[in-house]
Design an enzyme around this catalytic site. Structure first.
Site: not given
Lengths: 113, 586, 230
Positions: B119, B240, B242, B252, B255, B286, B353, B397
């Site tokens: 990730f 955040q 995304h 979504l 990732e 991100r 997000h 995050r």
């Protein structure tokens, strides 16, 4: 329906009897097509033979059991008041047993003749 | 009419991953625990988490929790509290094993261990090669975890109040929390639930933005309840976006797609992330990827007839990998973009997000507020999950750390409640005036007559948030935004319900949610306006650099007078050396 | 596009009725978007919904006679007028909102959690990829209720027949190599009701929005039961 009423056993019997009924029906069709008894005497002789009469007896038992499970399933699905369902089940049982006895009687008469 | 009352040892508001993991700890003891949720538990938004949960199990590549900690501190742009981060990264490992024991159907490796994927923001050896730290159940990890946790709570006979909406916290004059007033949605009847400890686990507030990956239910209810109880919200400016939502719709695309080898291209077919993050490329943090996409589109290199998105390519991975590892994404792409990801690229654009900020807590889930020069715990109140800010995510995050956050701190809160119950055997006396105040919030919507509709104000509010508190933030844009939001807030008392029926009145629920959206949205906009630097997700063209001298501190927004306060970042970990701030490059 | 939507408010109506709405359809619109559009004009219209992407399982409704998840049902696939009703066979609370209590009871009745008698290892319980593959097509269930409320056997005996959803879940645990309660689970399913009311009508397979196959799972349970019995 009591808690102990069977699920798996009924389901398995229904399938086993269905297979037997199917096979026997095929046999019956084959005989009628290719070696149909020509008259009543030949017919009696064929039915009265030991192998055929055992197979026929088994067929009758299978049909009755299959019918019993099928009708029981329908009644469980659609008839919920327990008294009505029990009475209907009783009637069906009596009818099936009656039919069974009648068929057995015919078979015995054929063999005795 | 007399108000119905129920008494429990502990009350948990919210039945997502955090709430359910807290509940299961309590339900396994002899404590009486109630879980209140406005939807049936498995409908909570944890269910939508796709990619996975981070833990340094080292099943695929070498790993240890200390590297995980480094990545998280760096990812947070050095705003995360390092004691809490160390706690989380250490706890990650037993937490994932516990989940597995609880039945989560993780994907597996050939040796039978849990499958882990790469990730963004993950490294070996403190910034070295890419790590593979995200434990996954295909691309439905959140669903698998939420269902397993609900199932364990069913086993433990947790008492659920399904489809009950929490109105407000009840507190006494000393500020201790006594429980909450809730409303049964099916009947519209209020119910007072008294508890020795109350855990807020209500999730995020993504619905403040118009385009969001968040569900309709993510309306910041717990955060707003805390604000109204006089508790500040911390670091709310850090929201955040995304990088890969389905363009124009917001759903979504995990990732994990890039973790499996997918990459982004612009209209020229260029793999543009190579320019923005030469090393990590598409797996940069991100905020970095989101800004890169917005920059590409702003500079005219977007795709599609409107040139308003970029493309995410996965088709080169082959049909087998796509359907094995990313089946949910393939399905979503088909339904919402009309694209089969196994054969064509997906149109993507950043989508609102996750809120890094929230109700300030310590690593045991206890809510803490400033007191004098220090801080003190709010008696009887806990918070965990997205609604809380421990703070482990700081300014940004990392993917795979949110499921981890909700599980680790949900569990920690549950365990601390158990300890707390040993000391506090009795309920505190009820405070009628606080109950009346909460009831007033409910009865306010019984007002009849002409007025603004909920829909009208909500639409305007969410658009204003998107335009003025989005990815790029200047003084001018945000200053105007705050004024607009305040003006909208002034119109809130004029909003009227037209439908006053009681049974399953979803309009009444939406009215109550609208108030919560306003409280949390304004906290975001205000905190953002005040922070004059760029850090993590908070990106200001007028203050493009991170300013560690003046701004390495947490913001605290109070609802009363829209007041701001600040507190220092806790840079000292529990057992290891501090990671000092460094430039954050990927 | 013309929509006919079932309305019922127990405070003012004695029985449900259909109300007509005209909704302007835009490209890529899902049924949920249309329902939200209706709610914009009439806030008293009630239905459950949340994630909008087919994973939370809130917005199952009956559309033109078939149970579907509104958020992943494209309007373009529906014939006009679109008739939207609550799930059949469930008590209506209001408009499209039904009481799913019995459905959840049946789910809880199959003990839907992993049972393990052996002491837990320090790390994960090992499971090969092949063993894990057996859970595919089972664990993805979102409890939306489309299947069970489309099942005639569940209509007739909702208090006794587990229904396709709960039976799919039962098989999800029976099929899990980590679970150690196979005999207890099978014993609990014996009798004519819980499992054997399934007559392989297969409505559940037709309507499942996640493409799962409860009938096949039920077949697996029966076969396993038979194997264990002989």
């Amino acid at each position: 329906m009591s808690r102990k009423a069977s699920g798996l056993k009924a389901w398995a019997i229904q399938r086993l009897t269905a297979i037997y009924i199917g096979l026997f029906a095929l046999y019956l069709v084959a005989v009628l097509l290719f070696a149909a008894p020509v008259d009543f005497v030949a017919w009696k002789e064929w039915i009265g033979g030991p192998l055929v009469s055992v197979m026929l007896l088994l067929f009758i038992v299978s049909v009755l059991m299959h019918a019993w499970i099928g009708v029981r399933d329908i009644l469980i699905d659609y008839v919920h008041p327990i008294a009505i369902r029990a009475s209907l089940l009783g009637l069906v049982a009596m009818a099936l047993v009656g039919m069974g006895l009648w068929a057995a009687q015919a078979l015995i008469l054929v063999r005795m003749a | 009419m007399a108000l119905n009352k129920r008494r429990f040892d502990a009350l948990i508001i919210g039945a997502g991953g955090a709430g359910l993991n807290a509940a299961i700890q309590l339900a396994n003891t002899d404590a009486r625990v109630a879980v209140v949720s406005k939807v049936f538990p498995t409908r909570s938004h944890t269910v939508a988490a796709q990619g996975g949960v981070n833990a340094a199990l080292a099943n695929v590549l070498p790993d240890n929790w200390h590297w995980h900690m480094f990545d998280t501190v760096k990812g947070s742009d050095y705003l995360g509290d390092q004691d809490a981060i160390e706690f989380m990264c250490r706890e990650a490992i037993p937490t994932v094993y516990e989940l597995e024991h609880n039945g989560v159907p993780f994907s597996r490796l050939d040796d039978g261990k849990i499958y882990q994927r790469a990730f963004g923001g993950q490294s070996q050896d403190f910034g070295g090669a890419q790590a593979a730290r995200t434990c996954a159940a295909a691309d439905r990890t959140g669903h698998a975890i939420l269902h397993a946790l609900y199932q364990q709570n069913v086993r433990a006979r947790t008492h659920f109040f399904d489809e009950y909406f929490a109105i407000d916290l009840i507190r006494d004059d000393e500020g201790a929390i006594l429980g909450a007033l809730v409303m049964e949605i099916e009947t519209g009847e209020p119910l007072l639930i008294e508890a020795k400890a109350t855990v807020l686990a209500t999730g995020g507030c993504g619905q403040v933005y118009r385009t969001t990956s968040n569900a309709h239910i993510n309306t910041g209810d717990g955060m707003a309840m805390a604000l109204r109880a006089g508790i500040p919200l911390m670091d709310m400016e850090f929201f955040q976006f995304h990088p890969t939502g389905i363009a124009g719709r917001g759903m979504l695309i995990t990732e994990g797609v890039r973790g499996e080898g997918g990459y982004l291209v612009n209209r020229d077919g260029e793999r543009f992330m190579e320019r923005y993050a030469p090393n990590a490329k598409d797996l940069a943090s991100r905020d970095v990827v989101s800004r890169a996409i917005v920059t590409e589109v702003k500079e005219g290199r977007g795709c599609g007839p409107q040139a308003d998105h970029v493309l995410l390519k996965v088709d080169h991975l082959g049909e087998e990998i796509v359907s094995k590892r990313l089946p949910g994404i393939r399905e979503s792409g088909r339904i919402f973009a009309g694209v089969d990801a196994a054969h064509e690229p997906l149109p993507v654009f950043p989508t609102a997000h996750y809120v890094m900020g929230g109700i300030p807590t310590d690593p045991y889930g206890r809510v803490i507020v400033p007191q004098g020069t220090g801080e003190e715990v709010v008696p009887g109140l806990y918070a965990a999950g997205e609604c809380a800010c421990v703070s482990v995510h700081g300014a940004n995050r990392l993917g795979g750390n949110s499921l981890l956050d909700i599980l680790v701190f949900g569990r920690a809160a549950g365990l601390d409640v158990i300890e707390n119950l040993q000391e506090h055997k009795n309920h505190r006396p009820m405070n009628e005036s606080s109950v009346e105040a909460a009831m007033a919030r409910l009865t306010r919507w019984d007002q009849k007559g002409e007025g603004i509709s909920i829909r009208e104000l909500r639409d305007e509010f969410r658009k204003t948030m998107e335009d003025h508190a989005g990815v790029f933030r200047t003084e001018e844009i945000m200053g105007e935004g705050v004024e607009k939001l305040k003006a909208l807030r002034d119109r809130l008392p004029e909003v009227r319900l037209h439908d006053h029926s009681k049974v399953f009145n979803t309009a009444r629920v939406e009215a109550l949610e609208l108030e919560n959206l306003f409280d949390t949205g304004i906290a975001i906009a205000y905190s953002a306006l005040m922070r004059k630097e760029s850090r993590g997700a908070h990106s200001r063209p007028d203050y493009p650099d991170r300013d560690d001298t003046n701004w390495m501190k947490h913001s605290l927004y109070f609802r009363e007078d829209d007041r701001m306060d600040y507190k220092p970042v806790r840079t000292k970990p529990l057992t290891v050396e501090t990671f000092p701030p460094k430039a954050r490059v990927y | 596009m013309k929509f006919l939507v079932s309305r019922f408010n127990p405070e003012s109506d004695t029985s449900p009725y259909m109300q007509e709405f005209e909704v302007e359809v835009v490209r890529g619109m899902m049924l949920r978007d249309a329902l939200l559009e209706i709610k914009r004009h009439d806030e008293s219209f009630a239905f459950r919904h949340s994630c909008g992407e087919g994973v939370c399982g809130s917005d199952g409704v009956n559309v033109n006679g078939t149970n579907k998840l509104a958020c992943i049902t494209p309007i373009s696939e529906l014939t006009e007028p679109v008739e939207v009703r609550p799930f059949p066979g469930r008590p209506i609370i209001r408009d499209l909102v039904v009481d799913m209590t019995q459905f959840y009871q049946q789910y809880r009745a199959v003990k839907p959690w992993l049972v393990r008698d052996d002491p837990m290892p320090e790390q994960e319980i090992l499971q090969s990829p092949e063993e894990r593959d057996k859970l595919d097509g089972l664990y993805e269930c979102i409890l939306c209720g489309c299947c069970s409320t489309a099942c005639p056997s569940f209509w007739w005996n909702p208090e006794k027949f587990h229904g396709p959803q709960a039976l799919l879940t039962a098989w999800r645990f029976l099929a899990d190599s980590r679970d150690q309660a196979t005999d207890e689970r099978l014993d609990a399913l014996e009798g004519p009701y819980k499992l054997f009311r399934c007559h392989t009508i297969m409505n559940c397979v037709d309507v499942c929005p996640k493409g799962l196959n409860p009938t096949k799972a039920i077949g697996h349970i029966k076969t396993l039961m038979l194997k264990n019995a002989v």
